[in-house]
Each structure stands twice: as structure tokens, then as C-alpha cells.
Design a protein around this motif. Structure first.
Motif, PDB file in Angstrom:
ATOM      1  N   TYR A 197      16.223  -9.984   8.216  1.00  0.00           N
ATOM      2  CA  TYR A 197      15.273  -9.349   9.125  1.00  0.00           C
ATOM      3  C   TYR A 197      14.492  -8.187   8.510  1.00  0.00           C
ATOM      4  O   TYR A 197      13.971  -7.341   9.228  1.00  0.00           O
ATOM      5  CB  TYR A 197      16.035  -8.867  10.371  1.00  0.00           C
ATOM      6  CG  TYR A 197      16.847  -9.965  11.008  1.00  0.00           C
ATOM      7  CD1 TYR A 197      16.231 -10.917  11.814  1.00  0.00           C
ATOM      8  CD2 TYR A 197      18.212 -10.083  10.766  1.00  0.00           C
ATOM      9  CE1 TYR A 197      16.967 -11.949  12.388  1.00  0.00           C
ATOM     10  CE2 TYR A 197      18.952 -11.102  11.339  1.00  0.00           C
ATOM     11  CZ  TYR A 197      18.334 -12.039  12.136  1.00  0.00           C
ATOM     12  OH  TYR A 197      19.063 -13.063  12.687  1.00  0.00           O
ATOM     13  N   GLN A 198      14.364  -8.173   7.190  1.00  0.00           N
ATOM     14  CA  GLN A 198      13.703  -7.037   6.534  1.00  0.00           C
ATOM     15  C   GLN A 198      12.240  -6.896   6.970  1.00  0.00           C
ATOM     16  O   GLN A 198      11.763  -5.784   7.208  1.00  0.00           O
ATOM     17  CB  GLN A 198      13.780  -7.189   5.008  1.00  0.00           C
ATOM     18  CG  GLN A 198      15.202  -7.156   4.444  1.00  0.00           C
ATOM     19  CD  GLN A 198      15.798  -8.547   4.270  1.00  0.00           C
ATOM     20  OE1 GLN A 198      15.425  -9.492   4.970  1.00  0.00           O
ATOM     21  NE2 GLN A 198      16.728  -8.687   3.337  1.00  0.00           N
ATOM     22  N   TYR A 199      11.520  -8.005   7.045  1.00  0.00           N
ATOM     23  CA  TYR A 199      10.105  -7.926   7.410  1.00  0.00           C
ATOM     24  C   TYR A 199       9.937  -7.618   8.891  1.00  0.00           C
ATOM     25  O   TYR A 199       8.997  -6.906   9.277  1.00  0.00           O
ATOM     26  CB  TYR A 199       9.378  -9.218   7.029  1.00  0.00           C
ATOM     27  CG  TYR A 199       9.318  -9.416   5.538  1.00  0.00           C
ATOM     28  CD1 TYR A 199       8.408  -8.690   4.755  1.00  0.00           C
ATOM     29  CD2 TYR A 199      10.182 -10.295   4.887  1.00  0.00           C
ATOM     30  CE1 TYR A 199       8.365  -8.853   3.381  1.00  0.00           C
ATOM     31  CE2 TYR A 199      10.140 -10.460   3.513  1.00  0.00           C
ATOM     32  CZ  TYR A 199       9.238  -9.734   2.761  1.00  0.00           C
ATOM     33  OH  TYR A 199       9.208  -9.886   1.388  1.00  0.00           O
ATOM     34  N   LEU A 200      10.825  -8.124   9.726  1.00  0.00           N
ATOM     35  CA  LEU A 200      10.807  -7.780  11.142  1.00  0.00           C
ATOM     36  C   LEU A 200      10.997  -6.272  11.307  1.00  0.00           C
ATOM     37  O   LEU A 200      10.278  -5.618  12.067  1.00  0.00           O
ATOM     38  CB  LEU A 200      11.905  -8.535  11.877  1.00  0.00           C
ATOM     39  CG  LEU A 200      11.966  -8.320  13.391  1.00  0.00           C
ATOM     40  CD1 LEU A 200      10.904  -9.156  14.095  1.00  0.00           C
ATOM     41  CD2 LEU A 200      13.359  -8.665  13.928  1.00  0.00           C
ATOM     42  N   ALA A 201      11.963  -5.723  10.564  1.00  0.00           N
ATOM     43  CA  ALA A 201      12.253  -4.290  10.669  1.00  0.00           C
ATOM     44  C   ALA A 201      11.070  -3.448  10.215  1.00  0.00           C
ATOM     45  O   ALA A 201      10.669  -2.499  10.904  1.00  0.00           O
ATOM     46  CB  ALA A 201      13.495  -3.956   9.846  1.00  0.00           C
TER      47      ALA A 201
ATOM     48  N   THR B 155      15.150  -6.500  -2.592  1.00  0.00           N
ATOM     49  CA  THR B 155      16.488  -6.494  -2.003  1.00  0.00           C
ATOM     50  C   THR B 155      17.541  -6.316  -3.085  1.00  0.00           C
ATOM     51  O   THR B 155      17.285  -6.523  -4.275  1.00  0.00           O
ATOM     52  CB  THR B 155      16.777  -7.800  -1.256  1.00  0.00           C
ATOM     53  OG1 THR B 155      16.775  -8.888  -2.203  1.00  0.00           O
ATOM     54  CG2 THR B 155      15.728  -8.067  -0.190  1.00  0.00           C
ATOM     55  N   GLN B 156      18.745  -5.973  -2.631  1.00  0.00           N
ATOM     56  CA  GLN B 156      19.880  -5.901  -3.537  1.00  0.00           C
ATOM     57  C   GLN B 156      20.424  -7.301  -3.771  1.00  0.00           C
ATOM     58  O   GLN B 156      20.212  -8.216  -2.978  1.00  0.00           O
ATOM     59  CB  GLN B 156      20.973  -5.004  -2.954  1.00  0.00           C
ATOM     60  CG  GLN B 156      20.584  -3.541  -2.836  1.00  0.00           C
ATOM     61  CD  GLN B 156      21.711  -2.705  -2.261  1.00  0.00           C
ATOM     62  OE1 GLN B 156      22.503  -3.190  -1.455  1.00  0.00           O
ATOM     63  NE2 GLN B 156      21.790  -1.459  -2.686  1.00  0.00           N
ATOM     64  N   SER B 157      21.163  -7.478  -4.866  1.00  0.00           N
ATOM     65  CA  SER B 157      21.750  -8.766  -5.199  1.00  0.00           C
ATOM     66  C   SER B 157      23.144  -8.878  -4.581  1.00  0.00           C
ATOM     67  O   SER B 157      24.009  -8.045  -4.842  1.00  0.00           O
ATOM     68  CB  SER B 157      21.844  -8.933  -6.723  1.00  0.00           C
ATOM     69  OG  SER B 157      22.510 -10.137  -7.047  1.00  0.00           O
TER      70      SER B 157
END
Length: 290
Positions: free
Chosen positions: A197-201, A109-111
Motif C-alpha cells: 500500500y505504499q502508493y495508496l499511503a 523499498t527495503q529488501s
């Protein structure tokens, strides 16, 4: 101060009162739910994060750390979740990183640095940490937790062996249901109030673009303008709220052409239902009226 002291004393007392049962300390609700399912009444599950606090960035006090250190097993989520665990002395022989087995699948991810009420300023850096929102990964975390519980609590081996297949089956079924149900949202952009929700996506083929709004707070005028711009640029029609917004917020989002759905990532214990029942309802809400 007195209220916090009472909470801390109750944590230590809880561990002491459970001395005839092994204690599993967890850093989030999904792991607490899994431990409860695996151990049943034979274990004491310690999840000390106060109501209304974000377990991702909550920092325990000395008494809370002492209670956790006394646990027979300390279940970590991994992927950078609960950053306090990297700065605290915890007994290595009693730790289990439940997502270590799929660390090669972590999402970078970005910071972004901002604040969340009592949890203070923090950064979303390096790795997306809500790994359990890919329900196949959640099943692997349950398996890792079960193996660690058997190692630390061999007397409960039969109990854990009996409970694990049903738990994995339930999570596998949830994964399959999400894959089927969320198909109708593929090819569209979904907006979310927070980057949870990154893993959901990834798991379910969704395009989710996230804002940086505080959970449960009314967006300010600048944030509403940002939402309007994003909705126009992406043609999004669905807005996911991390927590129930204040009165009037859903109506204002509706004026922008956005259907609102509250989708708690369940880092904290829900007020009703459990991990699977709440997620089933939230997944159904995402596709309702489509």
C-alpha cells in the motif's frame, strides 16, 4: 499436471479463437480491466495468471509464455511488477511499460525475502510495484495503454479514442473521492498485513505500517504478538488485511482493539464488481464508523 496442461492449451486455443480480434496480454487485473474498457468487444484480453496466484511473483510455463508472445500487445505494469518478464524473451516492439512515464515517482523499498504458497520464495526489493493504488497514476497507465493499443491496432483508433476519456474521468473521480474520504485517517497509524500500500499511503496522506503475513493464512502466535506490540507502539486502531483472513482472525484482532478491513490491492480479478466499484467499497470500509 493434466489440469495445468489443460489450462495452457486453453490459453493457446483462446488466442487462436480470437485471431479475428487483436489480443492484449496483461500482467495484472488493473491493466486487463483497462484494456477491456478501451477495446471493448473488439479486442481479446489475455490475463493468464491462475486464480489464487500472486501475479507479482507468478511464473508462467512455456505454453503460457508462447500464448503471451503471440499477443499483438503485451502490457507491463513496470516498477518491478511481474519479475518473470525481465527473464523472458518478449517482442520489444509489442511491449508497453505503462508506468514508465512516472518512473521518477517510484517508491524505493527495503529488501525482504519470504514465501507465498505456490509462488515460492521471493523478495520485495528495490521498488514498490502496486503503482495503480495511486489512482492518478492509474489514469496515466490507462493513457499509456491506450496510446500503445492505438499504435499496434490502428484500426481500433476511433474505439479507443471514444473510450479513453470516460475511463480517465472515472479514475480521476476515484482519486478525488479517495482524497476526500481518507482525510479522516490522516494523522493516525494504519497497520497492514502486507507491504502493498505504499502508493495508496503517499497519494492520500496515510501512515501505513506493514507486517509480512501470508495472504489468507492464519497468523501464528509470534505474528499475533508482533501485531499486539505494533498496535501498542503506534496506537493504531485499523488493520488492513490483503485478503479475507480465516475464521476467527478478525475477532482476535478485535480483542487487540483493531478494526479489520479487507482491502484487496486488486492485482487479481475480483470475484464480483470491477476495479472502481471494489475500490470505492474498500475505501468506504476504511472510514466506516469513524
Amino acid at each position: 499436471m493434466l489440469k495445468r496442461l489443460a489450462i495452457c492449451l486453453s490459453l493457446v486455443a483462446g488466442v487462436a479463437s480470437a485471431q479475428d480480434r487483436p489480443v492484449v496480454a496483461t500482467v495484472n487485473y488493473p491493466l486487463a480491466w483497462m484494456a477491456e474498457r478501451l477495446g471493448g468487444d473488439a479486442v481479446e484480453v489475455l490475463f493468464p495468471v491462475p486464480e489464487g496466484r500472486d501475479p507479482s511473483f507468478w511464473r508462467p510455463g512455456l505454453s503460457e509464455i508462447a500464448a503471451i508472445q503471440q499477443a499483438d500487445l503485451i502490457a507491463l505494469n513496470g516498477a518491478g511488477f511481474a519479475t518473470w518478464t525481465t527473464r523472458t524473451s518478449l517482442p520489444g516492439s509489442r511491449l508497453v511499460d505503462t508506468s514508465a512515464g512516472f518512473s521518477d515517482a517510484y517508491i524505493a523499498t527495503q529488501s525482504v525475502t519470504h514465501s507465498h504458497g505456490a509462488d515460492g520464495e521471493h523478495s520485495h526489493t528495490g521498488t514498490a510495484s502496486y503503482t495503480w493504488l495511486d489512482f492518478a497514476q492509474a489514469a496515466r497507465q490507462a493513457e499509456a495503454l491506450a496510446a500503445a493499443m492505438k499504435r499496434r491496432m490502428p484500426e481500433l483508433g476511433n474505439q479507443i479514442d471514444a473510450a479513453l476519456p470516460g475511463l480517465v474521468t472515472e479514475l480521476t473521480a476515484l482519486d478525488a473521492e479517495a482524497r476526500e474520504t481518507l482525510t479522516t485517517l490522516q494523522g493516525t497509524t494504519i497497520l497492514a498485513t502486507h507491504p502493498r500500500y505504499q502508493y495508496l499511503a503517499r497519494a492520500y496522506g496515510l501512515d501505513i505500517t506493514s507486517l509480512e503475513w501470508d495472504a489468507g493464512a492464519m497468523p501464528n502466535d509470534t505474528q499475533w504478538q508482533e501485531l499486539q506490540t505494533m498496535a501498542g507502539e503506534t496506537a493504531a486502531t485499523l488493520l488492513i488485511w490483503e485478503a479475507a483472513p480465516p475464521e476467527g482472525a478478525i475477532d482476535r484482532a478485535s480483542e487487540l482493539g483493531l478494526k479489520s478491513v479487507v482491502f484487496s490491492p486488486l492485482a487479481t480479478r475480483p470475484s464480483s464488481g470491477d476495479f472502481v466499484s471494489v475500490l470505492k467499497t474498500q475505501i468506504a470500509d476504511m472510514v466506516a464508523d469513524r
